[in-house]
Each structure stands twice: as structure tokens, then as C-alpha cells.
Design a protein around this motif. Sequence first.
Motif, PDB file in Angstrom:
ATOM      1  N   PRO A 168      31.217 -66.898  22.314  1.00 56.05           N
ATOM      2  CA  PRO A 168      30.958 -68.328  22.121  1.00 56.05           C
ATOM      3  C   PRO A 168      30.891 -69.054  23.456  1.00 56.05           C
ATOM      4  CG  PRO A 168      33.252 -67.838  21.670  1.00 56.05           C
ATOM      5  CD  PRO A 168      32.589 -66.520  21.935  1.00 56.05           C
ATOM      6  N   PRO A 169      29.964 -70.009  23.607  1.00 55.49           N
ATOM      7  CA  PRO A 169      29.976 -70.827  24.818  1.00 55.49           C
ATOM      8  C   PRO A 169      31.158 -71.782  24.803  1.00 55.49           C
ATOM      9  CG  PRO A 169      28.152 -71.452  23.360  1.00 55.49           C
ATOM     10  CD  PRO A 169      28.880 -70.331  22.703  1.00 55.49           C
ATOM     11  N   GLY A 170      31.600 -72.177  25.961  1.00 56.26           N
ATOM     12  CA  GLY A 170      32.738 -73.089  26.042  1.00 56.26           C
ATOM     13  C   GLY A 170      34.040 -72.343  26.248  1.00 56.26           C
ATOM     14  N   GLU A 171      35.125 -73.073  26.201  1.00 53.36           N
ATOM     15  CA  GLU A 171      36.436 -72.503  26.514  1.00 53.36           C
ATOM     16  C   GLU A 171      36.840 -71.378  25.563  1.00 53.36           C
ATOM     17  OE1 GLU A 171      38.175 -72.906  29.178  1.00 53.36           O
ATOM     18  OE2 GLU A 171      36.722 -74.342  29.948  1.00 53.36           O
ATOM     19  N   ASP A 172      36.318 -71.390  24.331  1.00 53.73           N
ATOM     20  CA  ASP A 172      36.641 -70.302  23.407  1.00 53.73           C
ATOM     21  C   ASP A 172      36.134 -68.956  23.926  1.00 53.73           C
ATOM     22  OD1 ASP A 172      37.854 -72.041  21.693  1.00 53.73           O
ATOM     23  OD2 ASP A 172      36.183 -72.158  20.272  1.00 53.73           O
ATOM     24  N   GLY A 173      35.146 -69.007  24.802  1.00 53.18           N
ATOM     25  CA  GLY A 173      34.616 -67.771  25.378  1.00 53.18           C
ATOM     26  C   GLY A 173      35.379 -67.281  26.583  1.00 53.18           C
ATOM     27  N   GLY A 174      36.285 -68.093  27.093  1.00 48.41           N
ATOM     28  CA  GLY A 174      37.133 -67.685  28.205  1.00 48.41           C
ATOM     29  C   GLY A 174      36.348 -67.163  29.397  1.00 48.41           C
ATOM     30  N   GLU A 175      36.872 -66.127  30.037  1.00 51.55           N
ATOM     31  CA  GLU A 175      36.202 -65.546  31.197  1.00 51.55           C
ATOM     32  C   GLU A 175      34.887 -64.877  30.820  1.00 51.55           C
ATOM     33  OE1 GLU A 175      36.893 -65.982  34.404  1.00 51.55           O
ATOM     34  OE2 GLU A 175      38.382 -67.380  33.605  1.00 51.55           O
ATOM     35  N   ASP A 176      34.792 -64.392  29.581  1.00 51.38           N
ATOM     36  CA  ASP A 176      33.521 -63.806  29.141  1.00 51.38           C
ATOM     37  C   ASP A 176      32.407 -64.850  29.193  1.00 51.38           C
ATOM     38  OD1 ASP A 176      34.697 -61.305  28.578  1.00 51.38           O
ATOM     39  OD2 ASP A 176      35.280 -61.963  26.565  1.00 51.38           O
ATOM     40  N   TRP A 177      32.708 -66.064  28.744  1.00 55.63           N
ATOM     41  CA  TRP A 177      31.738 -67.161  28.782  1.00 55.63           C
ATOM     42  C   TRP A 177      31.283 -67.424  30.214  1.00 55.63           C
ATOM     43  CZ3 TRP A 177      33.858 -72.414  30.031  1.00 55.63           C
ATOM     44  CH2 TRP A 177      32.849 -73.370  30.138  1.00 55.63           C
ATOM     45  N   ARG A 178      32.221 -67.556  31.111  1.00 56.53           N
ATOM     46  CA  ARG A 178      31.866 -67.839  32.496  1.00 56.53           C
ATOM     47  C   ARG A 178      31.068 -66.707  33.112  1.00 56.53           C
ATOM     48  NH1 ARG A 178      37.062 -69.764  31.662  1.00 56.53           N
ATOM     49  NH2 ARG A 178      37.270 -72.023  31.994  1.00 56.53           N
ATOM     50  N   ASP A 179      31.450 -65.491  32.778  1.00 58.57           N
ATOM     51  CA  ASP A 179      30.799 -64.327  33.364  1.00 58.57           C
ATOM     52  C   ASP A 179      29.359 -64.185  32.874  1.00 58.57           C
ATOM     53  OD1 ASP A 179      30.570 -61.842  34.772  1.00 58.57           O
ATOM     54  OD2 ASP A 179      30.891 -60.802  32.889  1.00 58.57           O
ATOM     55  N   VAL A 180      29.118 -64.409  31.579  1.00 52.47           N
ATOM     56  CA  VAL A 180      27.804 -64.156  30.989  1.00 52.47           C
ATOM     57  C   VAL A 180      26.911 -65.386  31.023  1.00 52.47           C
ATOM     58  CG1 VAL A 180      26.597 -63.413  28.906  1.00 52.47           C
ATOM     59  CG2 VAL A 180      28.761 -62.355  29.525  1.00 52.47           C
ATOM     60  N   TYR A 181      27.484 -66.572  30.725  1.00 47.56           N
ATOM     61  CA  TYR A 181      26.675 -67.774  30.610  1.00 47.56           C
ATOM     62  C   TYR A 181      26.762 -68.692  31.822  1.00 47.56           C
ATOM     63  CZ  TYR A 181      26.945 -66.472  25.628  1.00 47.56           C
ATOM     64  OH  TYR A 181      26.894 -65.794  24.433  1.00 47.56           O
ATOM     65  N   GLY A 182      27.629 -68.379  32.767  1.00 46.33           N
ATOM     66  CA  GLY A 182      27.734 -69.204  33.960  1.00 46.33           C
ATOM     67  C   GLY A 182      28.252 -70.598  33.712  1.00 46.33           C
ATOM     68  N   ASP A 183      29.239 -70.756  32.841  1.00 44.59           N
ATOM     69  CA  ASP A 183      29.883 -72.041  32.545  1.00 44.59           C
ATOM     70  C   ASP A 183      28.994 -73.015  31.780  1.00 44.59           C
ATOM     71  OD1 ASP A 183      32.119 -71.162  33.780  1.00 44.59           O
ATOM     72  OD2 ASP A 183      32.116 -72.605  35.418  1.00 44.59           O
ATOM     73  N   ARG A 184      27.843 -72.577  31.301  1.00 46.03           N
ATOM     74  CA  ARG A 184      26.969 -73.503  30.571  1.00 46.03           C
ATOM     75  C   ARG A 184      27.469 -73.684  29.149  1.00 46.03           C
ATOM     76  NH1 ARG A 184      23.608 -70.238  33.360  1.00 46.03           N
ATOM     77  NH2 ARG A 184      23.183 -68.950  31.528  1.00 46.03           N
ATOM     78  N   GLU A 185      27.651 -74.931  28.751  1.00 48.14           N
ATOM     79  CA  GLU A 185      28.133 -75.230  27.407  1.00 48.14           C
ATOM     80  C   GLU A 185      27.035 -75.032  26.362  1.00 48.14           C
ATOM     81  OE1 GLU A 185      31.015 -76.048  26.223  1.00 48.14           O
ATOM     82  OE2 GLU A 185      32.250 -76.664  27.923  1.00 48.14           O
ATOM     83  N   SER A 186      25.793 -75.349  26.737  1.00 48.12           N
ATOM     84  CA  SER A 186      24.681 -75.225  25.804  1.00 48.12           C
ATOM     85  C   SER A 186      23.877 -73.977  26.152  1.00 48.12           C
ATOM     86  CB  SER A 186      23.791 -76.474  25.878  1.00 48.12           C
ATOM     87  OG  SER A 186      22.740 -76.389  24.953  1.00 48.12           O
ATOM     88  N   VAL A 187      23.884 -73.006  25.253  1.00 45.34           N
ATOM     89  CA  VAL A 187      23.207 -71.731  25.480  1.00 45.34           C
ATOM     90  C   VAL A 187      22.278 -71.469  24.299  1.00 45.34           C
ATOM     91  CG1 VAL A 187      23.492 -69.247  25.859  1.00 45.34           C
ATOM     92  CG2 VAL A 187      25.222 -70.842  26.711  1.00 45.34           C
ATOM     93  N   PRO A 188      20.973 -71.263  24.529  1.00 40.31           N
ATOM     94  CA  PRO A 188      20.072 -70.990  23.404  1.00 40.31           C
ATOM     95  C   PRO A 188      20.478 -69.705  22.692  1.00 40.31           C
ATOM     96  CG  PRO A 188      18.984 -70.529  25.492  1.00 40.31           C
ATOM     97  CD  PRO A 188      20.275 -71.217  25.825  1.00 40.31           C
ATOM     98  N   GLN A 189      20.207 -69.652  21.394  1.00 40.36           N
ATOM     99  CA  GLN A 189      20.620 -68.488  20.614  1.00 40.36           C
ATOM    100  C   GLN A 189      20.036 -67.191  21.165  1.00 40.36           C
ATOM    101  OE1 GLN A 189      22.886 -68.314  18.331  1.00 40.36           O
ATOM    102  NE2 GLN A 189      22.584 -66.135  17.943  1.00 40.36           N
ATOM    103  N   ILE A 190      18.824 -67.251  21.696  1.00 39.00           N
ATOM    104  CA  ILE A 190      18.236 -66.043  22.260  1.00 39.00           C
ATOM    105  C   ILE A 190      19.070 -65.530  23.426  1.00 39.00           C
ATOM    106  CG2 ILE A 190      16.703 -67.290  23.853  1.00 39.00           C
ATOM    107  CD1 ILE A 190      15.894 -64.042  21.920  1.00 39.00           C
ATOM    108  N   GLY A 191      19.807 -66.446  24.092  1.00 37.62           N
ATOM    109  CA  GLY A 191      20.689 -66.034  25.169  1.00 37.62           C
ATOM    110  C   GLY A 191      22.007 -65.477  24.677  1.00 37.62           C
ATOM    111  N   ARG A 192      22.406 -65.865  23.460  1.00 40.47           N
ATOM    112  CA  ARG A 192      23.661 -65.381  22.897  1.00 40.47           C
ATOM    113  C   ARG A 192      23.494 -64.098  22.092  1.00 40.47           C
ATOM    114  NH1 ARG A 192      26.546 -69.737  19.418  1.00 40.47           N
ATOM    115  NH2 ARG A 192      28.153 -68.127  19.526  1.00 40.47           N
TER     116      ARG A 192
END
Length: 250
Positions: A168-192
Motif C-alpha cells: 500500500p502507498p503511504g505509511e501503511d507500506g512502511g519501508e517497502d513503500w519508500r523503497d518501491v514507490y519513492g515516498d509517493r502517496e499517489s501511485v497508479p494501479q499499474i505501478g502497484r
Amino acid sequence: MGSNDATAPYPLRDDLVSVHEELRARIAAPGTWWSGAERTAIAAEARAARDCPFNKERKQALSPTAVEGSCTSVTDLPHRVVDTIHRIVTDPGRLSRSWYEKLLADDVLTDAAYVELAAVAILQNALDVFALAVGVTPAPLHEPLTGEPTRARPATARHDGAWVPQIPPGEDGGEDWRDVYGDRESVPQIGRALSLVPDEVRMMNLVAQPHYMKLEHVIDPSYVEPGRTLDRLQTELIAARVSAINECFY
């Protein structure tokens, strides 16, 4: 495509040639859940799927389950794994959640192995179709590299409406979010969609930029990738038409 792209009847940008070669090498390397030899076999089946007589017959049928027979395999991958690859490449518009869940229930694939398999099959198919479109023979597959898959599953991945767990994008994604999405809160589904296997998100983003745009820019309708001849409206018209032909539900 490969390093001998001088045979193409059209001039090709250096970034396209470079990323195609990087992708071909990446496919042959050990992944997260599949070895280099297995990933190369998945790529070989993705390439063979378009010419498989059974796939052509199944594609014409009212239902994909209405035709008896089996795919023509070119590797020693298990039959149902081969069938999965061939269906992803040739008949994606009729894949269903119940079909996917049966693969898991029958221990054909795990959820993460499915995600990586789909990524390899889709990207190899993209390489081959691009080569055919510009009038060159698709390059030979790389020899597979030895080594073990990392088997690293993101701890924060969870079911969030899609068939497979996602980070999940946002804090629920923890370090995985930062690592994969680069801290972006809004991520298109194709990116997820591939985030259960983060390395495949990175590879998809690398491939997306020279062919389309970075996934992070997809949600901004005013963004135009620098150095392109087509404007954003023209780009999206082509993308929408290709997606419709490929029966992409987006």
C-alpha cells in the motif's frame, strides 16, 4: 531487439536500444521466486505462445474452456505453468479471478510466483512485438545465469482489492513503500500491480520511461516526457488504442 539494431529500417533512439538489452539480460538472471533458467523458459514460452495452434483455436472459442487440447510447449516447465503463460500472452481479456485462485488452490503457483511469471511473460512479449513492429527479427534469448532466487517477500504487502497482495502507498507500506514507490502517496494501479515482487516494479518502470513515461507521471495528464515528438494527447490516443486491441481492462 538487441545490440545489432542497425538492421532496423527505422532509426531507433539509444535509450530504447539500451533498455531492451538491459531487460533481456535481466530476464535471464535469477529473480525473486524463479531461477535464471526458469525465467528464460518463461520468456521462451511467452515467445512461442503467439504461434501455438491451440492458443489460436482457444482465442476464437466462445469460452477459453470450450476447447479441448493443450498448448504446444517449447520448454520443460509444468503443463499448467505453460498454459498460464500462454493465456497471459494470447488471451488476457478473459482471465478471471476464479481461474487465478484455482492456480493457487491447486498449488500450481504461489501468488508471488504468479506475479513474477506475469511480469517476465509480459515484458518478453513487449520486446518481441516491438521488434516485429520495426521490422527486425526478435533477438535470441540470453543464456540463463546461475544463482538462487532471493525469495524476499515485502512484509507490508496485503490484499487491497486486487487479485494479488500489493504494497500500500503511504505509511501503511512502511519501508517497502519508500523503497518501491519513492515516498509517493499517489501511485497508479499499474505501478502497484507487481509490487508483491518489487524488482519487477523497478524493471517495469525502467522499461516504461523510454516507451511511454515513468509510472509516477501517468496520473499527471499535463506531463510530457522530454524530447518526444508526440504530445500527451497523441500519446494517450495511441496507448488507448493499443490497450483496447490487447483487451486491457484499463
